[in-house]
Design a protein around this motif. Structure first.
Motif, PDB file in Angstrom:
ATOM      1  N   VAL A  88       7.287  -4.751   5.512  1.00  0.00           N
ATOM      2  CA  VAL A  88       8.499  -5.458   5.101  1.00  0.00           C
ATOM      3  C   VAL A  88       9.339  -5.676   6.351  1.00  0.00           C
ATOM      4  N   ALA A  89       9.690  -6.911   6.613  1.00  0.00           N
ATOM      5  CA  ALA A  89      10.511  -7.233   7.777  1.00  0.00           C
ATOM      6  C   ALA A  89      11.988  -7.173   7.400  1.00  0.00           C
ATOM      7  N   VAL A  90      12.791  -6.656   8.309  1.00  0.00           N
ATOM      8  CA  VAL A  90      14.229  -6.540   8.086  1.00  0.00           C
ATOM      9  C   VAL A  90      14.940  -7.256   9.226  1.00  0.00           C
ATOM     10  N   GLY A  91      15.538  -8.396   8.929  1.00  0.00           N
ATOM     11  CA  GLY A  91      16.233  -9.175   9.942  1.00  0.00           C
ATOM     12  C   GLY A  91      16.466 -10.600   9.459  1.00  0.00           C
ATOM     13  N   PRO A  92      17.324 -11.363  10.141  1.00  0.00           N
ATOM     14  CA  PRO A  92      17.574 -12.747   9.743  1.00  0.00           C
ATOM     15  C   PRO A  92      16.303 -13.584   9.782  1.00  0.00           C
ATOM     16  N   ASP A  93      16.200 -14.545   8.876  1.00  0.00           N
ATOM     17  CA  ASP A  93      14.966 -15.328   8.796  1.00  0.00           C
ATOM     18  C   ASP A  93      14.704 -16.109  10.072  1.00  0.00           C
ATOM     19  N   ARG A  94      15.747 -16.510  10.789  1.00  0.00           N
ATOM     20  CA  ARG A  94      15.520 -17.258  12.025  1.00  0.00           C
ATOM     21  C   ARG A  94      14.853 -16.388  13.081  1.00  0.00           C
ATOM     22  N   SER A  95      15.306 -15.129  13.224  1.00  0.00           N
ATOM     23  CA  SER A  95      14.676 -14.252  14.215  1.00  0.00           C
ATOM     24  C   SER A  95      13.252 -13.914  13.802  1.00  0.00           C
ATOM     25  N   LEU A  96      13.013 -13.771  12.490  1.00  0.00           N
ATOM     26  CA  LEU A  96      11.647 -13.526  12.033  1.00  0.00           C
ATOM     27  C   LEU A  96      10.750 -14.709  12.351  1.00  0.00           C
ATOM     28  N   SER A  97      11.288 -15.903  12.173  1.00  0.00           N
ATOM     29  CA  SER A  97      10.505 -17.101  12.449  1.00  0.00           C
ATOM     30  C   SER A  97      10.199 -17.224  13.939  1.00  0.00           C
ATOM     31  N   ASP A  98      11.209 -16.947  14.782  1.00  0.00           N
ATOM     32  CA  ASP A  98      11.031 -17.088  16.227  1.00  0.00           C
ATOM     33  C   ASP A  98      10.078 -16.027  16.788  1.00  0.00           C
ATOM     34  N   ARG A  99      10.157 -14.801  16.270  1.00  0.00           N
ATOM     35  CA  ARG A  99       9.388 -13.707  16.854  1.00  0.00           C
ATOM     36  C   ARG A  99       7.991 -13.569  16.277  1.00  0.00           C
ATOM     37  N   SER A 100       7.803 -13.998  15.023  1.00  0.00           N
ATOM     38  CA  SER A 100       6.515 -13.735  14.389  1.00  0.00           C
ATOM     39  C   SER A 100       5.878 -14.958  13.754  1.00  0.00           C
ATOM     40  N   GLY A 101       6.604 -16.061  13.658  1.00  0.00           N
ATOM     41  CA  GLY A 101       6.058 -17.224  12.984  1.00  0.00           C
ATOM     42  C   GLY A 101       6.172 -17.163  11.469  1.00  0.00           C
ATOM     43  N   TRP A 102       7.017 -16.251  10.975  1.00  0.00           N
ATOM     44  CA  TRP A 102       7.217 -16.122   9.529  1.00  0.00           C
ATOM     45  C   TRP A 102       7.890 -17.382   8.984  1.00  0.00           C
TER      46      TRP A 102
ATOM     47  N   ASP B 219       0.835  -1.190   0.000  1.00  0.00           N
ATOM     48  CA  ASP B 219       0.000   0.000   0.000  1.00  0.00           C
ATOM     49  C   ASP B 219       0.875   1.248   0.000  1.00  0.00           C
ATOM     50  N   ARG B 220       0.216   2.412  -0.059  1.00  0.00           N
ATOM     51  CA  ARG B 220       0.948   3.678   0.033  1.00  0.00           C
ATOM     52  C   ARG B 220       1.702   3.740   1.371  1.00  0.00           C
ATOM     53  N   ARG B 221       1.070   3.313   2.445  1.00  0.00           N
ATOM     54  CA  ARG B 221       1.723   3.299   3.757  1.00  0.00           C
ATOM     55  C   ARG B 221       2.383   1.948   3.966  1.00  0.00           C
ATOM     56  N   VAL B 222       3.696   1.974   4.184  1.00  0.00           N
ATOM     57  CA  VAL B 222       4.475   0.756   4.367  1.00  0.00           C
ATOM     58  C   VAL B 222       5.139   0.801   5.742  1.00  0.00           C
ATOM     59  N   THR B 223       5.039  -0.292   6.471  1.00  0.00           N
ATOM     60  CA  THR B 223       5.693  -0.413   7.771  1.00  0.00           C
ATOM     61  C   THR B 223       6.908  -1.314   7.639  1.00  0.00           C
ATOM     62  N   LEU B 224       8.074  -0.806   8.036  1.00  0.00           N
ATOM     63  CA  LEU B 224       9.305  -1.600   8.065  1.00  0.00           C
ATOM     64  C   LEU B 224       9.530  -2.077   9.494  1.00  0.00           C
ATOM     65  N   ILE B 225       9.590  -3.389   9.649  1.00  0.00           N
ATOM     66  CA  ILE B 225       9.784  -3.988  10.970  1.00  0.00           C
ATOM     67  C   ILE B 225      11.270  -4.294  11.143  1.00  0.00           C
ATOM     68  N   VAL B 226      11.905  -3.581  12.051  1.00  0.00           N
ATOM     69  CA  VAL B 226      13.335  -3.729  12.287  1.00  0.00           C
ATOM     70  C   VAL B 226      13.523  -4.712  13.445  1.00  0.00           C
ATOM     71  N   THR B 227      13.929  -5.928  13.123  1.00  0.00           N
ATOM     72  CA  THR B 227      14.111  -6.942  14.169  1.00  0.00           C
ATOM     73  C   THR B 227      15.556  -7.077  14.613  1.00  0.00           C
ATOM     74  N   GLU B 228      16.482  -6.470  13.868  1.00  0.00           N
ATOM     75  CA  GLU B 228      17.895  -6.472  14.233  1.00  0.00           C
ATOM     76  C   GLU B 228      18.403  -5.041  14.191  1.00  0.00           C
ATOM     77  N   THR B 229      19.274  -4.669  15.141  1.00  0.00           N
ATOM     78  CA  THR B 229      19.734  -3.281  15.256  1.00  0.00           C
ATOM     79  C   THR B 229      21.222  -3.129  14.996  1.00  0.00           C
ATOM     80  N   GLY B 230      21.884  -4.166  14.468  1.00  0.00           N
ATOM     81  CA  GLY B 230      23.292  -4.041  14.126  1.00  0.00           C
ATOM     82  C   GLY B 230      23.501  -3.007  13.034  1.00  0.00           C
ATOM     83  N   PRO B 231      24.741  -2.498  12.874  1.00  0.00           N
ATOM     84  CA  PRO B 231      25.001  -1.434  11.889  1.00  0.00           C
ATOM     85  C   PRO B 231      24.534  -1.757  10.476  1.00  0.00           C
ATOM     86  N   GLU B 232      24.820  -2.962   9.986  1.00  0.00           N
ATOM     87  CA  GLU B 232      24.426  -3.290   8.614  1.00  0.00           C
ATOM     88  C   GLU B 232      22.915  -3.398   8.469  1.00  0.00           C
TER      89      GLU B 232
END
Length: 618
Positions: A252-266, A201-214
């Motif tokens: 759009v989720a931003v983070g390793p797939d394992r953390s996405l799976s553990d935190r959200s069931g992705w 959609d016009r409004r997009v939410t970016l989910i930041v699950t990792e806070t490392g520099p990269e």
């Protein structure tokens, strides 16, 4: 010969027709008792879209950013919007569902017309008075097969000929409600990268699950690219709750797939693409786009460029993607999205355009607007007039002398902002008038020669920075900041100053002591040195010696100001959220809060005549 008893028996006999009526009535009652209500409310065309939620694609006006819908009036008679459609999932029965209301004067005749990709497919005369609008209009398969359909809704009307008036207004208002929607039944759920991006959609939410520099850099540059592509981006560290009814959550989720799976069931959609940086998976029954490997520049550029057409699988792994820079001295209006095809004109015709200084070659300010027009042959009593306005200010009005005319209109540097709204209008002025003169429509065309002509003016205040940033810059980020709060507030500001194809170098460092070139310093702490004229020192918002500004600082907001010879300071205080930042101009300081904003001079003085702004007018 019948007696009295036979006569009474005949009188008590119930006619056979009455039994038939009673039987039919009983059958109808049975239907009402046992039938489902949807049998009566559902129209035949809804059966074609009777699919599960993850295969029912919808894109409403609200999802496109028109939260209040669109109004068509006697002054604004048409609207155009483009809707992306999934191409890899296959679709059938695409249609436009118009929902809203109409108001037509009793003495007016008004027609509603719908065009897809420039071809008219629907027209009806609107009933007079106040009425509801609910129409389902099929989209031709040819218009939808390329994954993008351009929708135009237009009105045409006039007052009854018995009424003579100098005002040509038709006396009508058509409101297209936010629930007006383009929808289609998909053959299979969204499962490819390019279809997942099309569903945003016009409004997009970016989910930041990792806070490392990269990861932080990936989230920041992706947000900048999406913002410059026309999205409203917000950041969070949790899965948002919402339903856009299209089988796809606009995040759009931003983070390793394992953390996405553990935190959200992705769950990933394709286990054979484990090394890919972009993957399409599932979250419950919804398609979900995720960036599972940090690739700041390549991912951000790929998802918002024409190269996205290669993302026809459930994963993609861009590593390098460079766009050639243009040294051109002009930027065509067609490149800014202006329709240069043949159009019709009766009294007037306008072509709106928008441009950002950061997206122009070298960040240069245009010095002129070149307008090329093809005018129709017409009677001698008709004069064609060209009007040009910039940011609501009329900057030129010229009489056109030839049928094919090219006019160059100077654009004042002081009238330009970082984001600019330009409008080209052609008016027909006729000497002969009166109720006996027939209104005629004529063909007219804005030619491909129409362009912004770039100049050498260095700009001033904020408008000078895109040129200084065009050669590259460093962005300093606070090392201990809250990522969602800082990114939500700072990314829209950065997007105004940095071009779409420029990706700055992001570093985590408080202060700018070792920076030698252009820079942006994003800070959250007080007393951080950024060479900006206004600071928050000892709990006070101060500037000047003696003080020209000494105030209690805001709790939640953003302080944007020029810094040093070629820098920008963005101080994020508290959690301001997604603020409606006004288009910045030649001022050097702008303080923005949820309650409004105001400009200050580099010496800390409030600029006279600057009212609080609460957002950009729609």
């Amino acid at each position: 010969m019948s007696g009295p008893q036979d006569t009474d028996r005949n009188a008590r006999r119930i006619p056979r027709s009455a039994w038939w009526v009673a039987g039919i009535a009983l059958a109808m009652v049975s239907v009402l008792v046992f039938a489902r209500p949807s049998w009566f409310s559902q129209t035949p065309d809804q059966d074609e879209l009777a699919v599960s939620g993850d295969r029912h694609f919808t894109k409403s006006l609200a999802a496109l950013g028109n939260q209040d819908g669109i109004w068509l009036t006697s002054d604004v008679t048409s609207t155009v919007f483009t809707v992306p459609l999934p191409v890899d999932s296959g679709h059938r029965a695409p249609r436009l569902r118009l929902r809203g209301s109409t108001q037509v004067a009793q003495d007016s005749t008004v027609f509603l017309m719908v065009y897809f990709d420039g071809k008219q497919v629907y027209e009806e005369q609107l009933a007079r008075g106040d009425n509801r609008l609910d129409r389902a209009i099929d989209i031709p398969s040819q218009a939808a097969e390329d994954g993008r359909v351009r929708v135009q809704v237009r009105t045409r009307g006039a007052l009854d000929e018995q009424h003579c008036t100098n005002d040509p207004a038709a006396g009508m208002v058509v409101h297209l409600e936010p629930t007006t929607v383009v929808e289609a039944a998909l053959a299979e759920p969204v499962h490819t990268v390019r279809d997942a991006v099309a569903a945003l959609d016009r409004r997009v939410t970016l989910i930041v699950t990792e806070t490392g520099p990269e990861w932080f850099a990936t989230a920041a540059l992706l947000g900048m690219s999406l913002t410059q592509a026309g999205h409203d981006v917000v950041y969070t560290d949790a899965i948002p709750i919402g339903d856009n009814r299209s089988g796809f959550s606009s995040w759009v989720a931003v983070g390793p797939d394992r953390s996405l799976s553990d935190r959200s069931g992705w769950t990933a959609g394709d286990d054979d693409a484990l090394d890919a940086s972009i993957r399409v998976g599932r979250l419950g029954d919804r398609a979900a786009l995720a960036i599972v490997k940090p690739e700041p520049v390549a991912v951000a550029h790929f998802l918002t460029s024409s190269a996205l057409v290669t993302g026809d699988g459930p994963a993609s792994d861009p590593v390098a993607l460079v766009t050639a820079t243009s040294p051109a001295a002009t930027v065509g209006l067609a490149d800014l999205g202006v329709d240069v095809s043949q159009a019709q004109i009766a009294e007037s015709r306008s072509w709106p355009a928008a441009y950002s200084l950061a997206d122009l070659p070298g960040g240069r300010l245009p010095k002129a607007l070149r307008v090329g027009l093809r005018l129709p042959a017409s009677s001698e009593d008709i004069t064609w007039i060209l009007n040009v306005s910039l940011n609501g200010e009329l900057i030129a009005s010229r009489r056109l002398e030839a049928l094919t005319d090219t006019v160059e209109v100077p654009i004042p540097p002081e009238s330009q902002r970082l984001r600019n709204d330009l409008k080209v209008t052609v008016q027909r002025d006729r000497t002969t008038g009166g109720c006996t003169v027939r209104t005629t429509t004529y063909p007219i065309q804005l030619t491909s020669e129409s362009a912004l002509v770039l100049g050498e003016d260095p700009g001033a205040g904020f408008t000078a920075l895109p040129q200084k940033f065009a050669g590259g810059l460093d962005v300093r980020l606070p090392a201990d900041a809250d990522p969602p709060a800082v990114l939500t507030a700072a990314v829209p500001v950065l997007s105004d100053f940095v071009g779409r194809d420029a990706y700055p170098k992001l570093q985590w460092h408080n202060g700018i002591e070792d920076i030698r070139g252009a820079f942006v310093a994003i800070t959250t702490d007080e007393d951080t040195r950024t060479e900006a004229p206004i600071g928050i020192v000892d709990g006070r918002l101060t500037s000047g010696h003696p003080a020209t500004l000494d105030l209690t600082p805001f709790r939640d907001g953003t302080l944007i100001q020029c810094a040093g010879a070629a820098g920008l300071s963005v101080n994020v205080k508290g959690d301001p959220g997604a603020l409606a930042t006004p288009s910045l101009g030649r001022e050097c300081v702008r303080l923005v809060t949820a309650g409004g904003s105001f400009a200050l001079s580099s010496s800390g003085e409030v600029i006279a005549g600057t009212p609080p702004q609460t957002g950009t007018p729609q």
